[in-house]
Design a protein around this motif. Structure first.
Motif, short mmCIF file in Angstrom:
data_model
loop_
_atom_site.label_atom_id
_atom_site.label_comp_id
_atom_site.label_asym_id
_atom_site.label_seq_id
_atom_site.Cartn_x
_atom_site.Cartn_y
_atom_site.Cartn_z
N LEU A 1 -5.80 3.04 1.31
CA LEU A 1 -6.22 1.65 1.07
C LEU A 1 -5.24 0.65 1.70
O LEU A 1 -5.64 -0.41 2.17
CB LEU A 1 -6.37 1.38 -0.43
N ALA A 2 -3.96 0.98 1.71
CA ALA A 2 -2.94 0.06 2.25
C ALA A 2 -2.97 0.00 3.77
O ALA A 2 -2.51 -1.00 4.35
CB ALA A 2 -1.56 0.47 1.76
N GLU A 3 -3.51 1.04 4.43
CA GLU A 3 -3.52 1.07 5.90
C GLU A 3 -4.33 -0.10 6.45
O GLU A 3 -5.50 -0.27 6.14
CB GLU A 3 -4.11 2.39 6.38
N GLY A 4 -3.68 -0.94 7.22
CA GLY A 4 -4.33 -2.12 7.78
C GLY A 4 -4.38 -3.28 6.81
O GLY A 4 -4.90 -4.34 7.13
N GLY A 5 -3.88 -3.06 5.60
CA GLY A 5 -3.87 -4.10 4.57
C GLY A 5 -2.46 -4.52 4.24
O GLY A 5 -1.62 -4.66 5.12
N GLN A 6 -2.18 -4.67 2.95
CA GLN A 6 -0.89 -5.16 2.52
C GLN A 6 -0.50 -4.52 1.19
O GLN A 6 -1.29 -4.55 0.24
CB GLN A 6 -0.95 -6.68 2.35
#
Length: 132
Positions: free
Chosen positions: A96-101
């Motif tokens: 979920l954090a990949e490409g997010g924050q």
């Protein structure tokens, strides 16, 4: 009142991609229905007028907004997942954090043995816990 359903509004025609991503990550999840705009609009043809997907028995609705708003998702509303294992929470958190924050890295914060908080690549906020 019949039901309470979380509702996600996407502003970049990401609704279908987001639903597909979420239902691929979480077991017992599926896209239940999708209604799309056609060439008559007002949204981009093929984008989502309204859709319903389910994660672990919880229905969510979403749309691709054809109107650009001055607001978007905020971490003050998040999807809270209780995981069954450290392996599961690690897989979900980092995917979920990949490409997010990352808002709170996976750690023991006292109220949970293992907890993390992320905004995904679509801007949707997720809190994950493995409390054991």
């Amino acid at each position: 009142m019949q039901k309470v359903t979380p509702f996600l509004m996407f502003q970049n025609n990401d609704a279908e991609e987001a639903m597909t991503f979420y239902t691929s990550l979480i077991e017992d999840a599926s896209i239940k229905e999708i209604a799309r705009y056609d060439e008559k609009g007002p949204g981009k043809p093929g984008s989502v007028i309204q859709a319903v997907f389910t994660l672990k028995g919880q229905d969510f609705m979403c749309i691709d907004s054809h109107v650009k708003h001055a607001f978007d998702f905020t971490p003050s509303f998040s999807i809270y997942l209780t995981c069954d294992s450290e392996l599961e929470i690690n897989r979900l958190y980092y995917t979920l954090a990949e490409g997010g924050q990352a808002l709170m890295p996976l750690d023991n914060y006292g109220f949970s043995k293992c907890f993390g908080w992320v905004n995904d690549k679509f801007g949707v906020s997720w809190q994950l816990t493995f409390p054991h």
